[in-house]
Design an enzyme around this catalytic site. Structure first.
Site, PDB file in Angstrom:
ATOM      1  CG  ASP A   1      -1.965  -1.076   1.214  1.00  0.00           C
ATOM      2  OD1 ASP A   1      -2.198  -1.659   0.144  1.00  0.00           O
ATOM      3  OD2 ASP A   1      -2.539  -1.346   2.279  1.00  0.00           O
ATOM      4  NE  ARG A   2       0.794   7.928  -3.065  1.00  0.00           N
ATOM      5  CZ  ARG A   2       0.446   8.669  -4.110  1.00  0.00           C
ATOM      6  NH1 ARG A   2      -0.696   8.436  -4.714  1.00  0.00           N
ATOM      7  NH2 ARG A   2       1.238   9.615  -4.565  1.00  0.00           N
TER       8      ARG A   2
END
Length: 243
Positions: free
Chosen positions: A63-64
């Site tokens: 995830d970012r």
């Protein structure tokens, strides 16, 4: 000072494994922001003077707002074989998560059924099988406490979207900074305190063991948790450890 997007942990003709900073996308999304894949393709193109398009493909997602290890395949053969290792669960992944609440019990296994809402980019956890929901399992244990925060080590058994984030939140331990899953305030840099710390697998082409370890993000909050690492001593003499 701008933080570097990545640090290379391991590189050969087949694989590229990097420690990514929180905040950069691994693959493209609706924002159109530049991705880690783009940045690394440029790195390979320049380093090896490659004409034309560069083959580079992430084997899994991170995830970012999460930092840590990401594996990229440099050939289609490596990609196919690495994805098979992930499918067979023959890759051991270890994450560190920081929470403000102590997990109860302090170690255990979590099993939920997760349903992702693509439009909202959120995942809901159910305690029972639900239509279209995917089974998610992880093992966790408390490593210790520093000041007001607890460090939890997580080993996911499955690899579902937002799995660690939503499962720890369901345990009553949302990850620091993760307002999407119940933490009360964001981190100043929009990161969350979840870090892909270690990976272990047998190289799909060379058949040699690979252990990678990613240094925690370069900030004082994260760095104080290093003293809780139970692997620090026993990994010292491994000739196949990359960090």
């Amino acid at each position: 000072m701008k933080m570097k997007d990545y640090h290379i942990i391991y590189e050969d003709n087949h694989l590229l494994i990097v420690n990514k900073r929180a905040g950069i996308l691994v693959q493209g999304d609706s924002t159109g922001d530049r991705t880690l894949t783009d940045v690394l393709k440029d790195y390979i193109k320049e380093k090896y003077q490659k004409p034309g398009a560069v083959f580079l493909h992430p084997v899994h997602r991170l995830d970012r707002p999460v930092s840590g290890l990401v594996v990229f395949a440099r050939t289609s053969k490596a990609l196919e074989r690495m994805m098979e290792l992930f499918r067979k669960r023959e890759i051991q992944k270890t994450y560190w998560a920081v929470t403000r609440r102590k997990p109860d019990p302090i170690k255990g296994k979590l099993t939920h059924w997760l349903l992702k809402n693509e439009a909202k980019n959120t995942t809901t956890a159910y305690d029972y099988p639900e239509d279209k929901a995917l089974k998610a399992e992880l093992n966790y244990k408390l490593l210790g406490k520093i000041n007001l925060h607890y460090l939890i080590e997580v080993e996911p058994i499955t690899g579902r979207p937002h799995q660690i984030r939503v499962q720890l939140a369901t345990l009553g331990c949302p990850i620091r900074g993760d307002i999407k899953y119940g933490y009360d305030r964001p981190n100043p840099d929009a990161s969350i305190n979840l870090h892909a710390r270690r990976l272990y697998f047998v190289h799909p082409i060379k058949k040699t063991p690979i252990i990678c370890k990613a240094a925690v993000p370069n900030n004082p909050f994260w760095e104080e948790f290093i003293e809780l690492d139970p692997e620090e001593v026993k990994e010292k003499n491994l000739d196949h450890l990359y960090e």
